[in-house]
Design an enzyme around this catalytic site. Structure first.
Site, PDB file in Angstrom:
ATOM      1  N   ASP A  43       7.323  -7.219  -6.008  1.00  0.00           N
ATOM      2  CA  ASP A  43       5.929  -7.442  -6.382  1.00  0.00           C
ATOM      3  C   ASP A  43       5.845  -8.201  -7.693  1.00  0.00           C
ATOM      4  O   ASP A  43       6.658  -8.016  -8.598  1.00  0.00           O
ATOM      5  CB  ASP A  43       5.211  -6.103  -6.564  1.00  0.00           C
ATOM      6  CG  ASP A  43       5.043  -5.357  -5.252  1.00  0.00           C
ATOM      7  OD1 ASP A  43       4.401  -5.908  -4.339  1.00  0.00           O
ATOM      8  OD2 ASP A  43       5.555  -4.225  -5.150  1.00  0.00           O
ATOM      9  N   ASP A 174       1.985  -2.341   3.445  1.00  0.00           N
ATOM     10  CA  ASP A 174       2.390  -2.097   2.065  1.00  0.00           C
ATOM     11  C   ASP A 174       1.345  -1.223   1.385  1.00  0.00           C
ATOM     12  O   ASP A 174       0.147  -1.501   1.465  1.00  0.00           O
ATOM     13  CB  ASP A 174       2.518  -3.429   1.326  1.00  0.00           C
ATOM     14  CG  ASP A 174       2.982  -3.270  -0.114  1.00  0.00           C
ATOM     15  OD1 ASP A 174       3.466  -2.186  -0.471  1.00  0.00           O
ATOM     16  OD2 ASP A 174       2.855  -4.248  -0.875  1.00  0.00           O
TER      17      ASP A 174
END
Length: 215
Positions: A43, A174
């Site tokens: 991320d 996610d």
């Protein structure tokens, strides 16, 4: 098939180290690799599109070299275009958000680079924005608001998966994914999930991964 997964029809897990303290990254990466992890989810946030945090390409390159595992970059940024090349250099898959500026141009740039492109959808974003995606682009459905690690998995996520199942090169989930959620997502057509806290805090991550993959 997952973006960097084990083959057609396989269900897999990508590990997120978003919540891992920087001083513990190398040890945690080695621990999960030894447990049988096959890929990473990296991320990155600009602090505007989502809460600040995540990784930089240099750190990802170091951890990739140390573990030998491929990874996907998840760009939670307002405009991904300026950083695409840096991430395509270190990740086989680069995922941008459908809510970001220039996301369609970004998808085409990643594809032209020879990497796999992905599009992430935040909760509430209409699914029809994906109607004309090229067939080799993967889709990542967010089950929480981007950047809010530790949030609860949104109950409407399976219905969104049902609507997208079988339509794209890969379908991921996610955010807030526990082992039970991973198994539920697989039943609703997901080909991979991202797990952070649930996997990293599991007493036996190898068993966690094995159970998730046999969903």
């Amino acid at each position: 098939m997952s973006p960097d997964g084990a083959g057609a029809g396989a269900f897999d897990v990508a590990a997120s180290l978003w919540s891992t303290p920087p001083a513990d990254l190398d040890a945690e990466a080695a621990r999960l690799t030894a447990a049988g992890l096959r890929r990473w989810h990296w991320d990155v946030s600009d602090g505007a599109f989502a809460a600040p945090g995540g990784f930089d390409p240099a750190t990802v390159a170091r951890l990739t070299a140390a573990t030998g595992l491929p990874g996907e970059a998840h760009l939670m940024v307002t405009d991904p275009r300026p950083v695409l090349d840096a991430w395509a250099d270190v990740c086989g898959t680069v995922i941008v958000h459908a809510e970001a500026t220039g996301w369609r141009e970004a998808v085409e740039h990643v594809r032209a680079r020879g990497a796999r492109a992905g599009v992430a959808l935040s909760p509430g974003t209409p699914l029809d924005v994906l109607a004309d995606l090229p067939p080799d682009v993967v889709v990542l459905v967010m089950a929480i608001t981007p950047g809010q690690a530790g949030s609860t998995f949104l109950p409407g996520t399976p219905a969104r998966l049902d609507a997208l199942a079988g339509r794209h090169a890969g379908l991921g989930v996610d955010g807030g994914v526990t082992l039970d959620h991973a198994r539920e997502c697989a039943r609703h057509g997901a080909t991979w999930v991202v797990s952070g806290s649930a996997l990293c805090t599991a007493p036996d991550p190898a068993a966690w991964l094995a159970r998730a993959r046999t969903s």
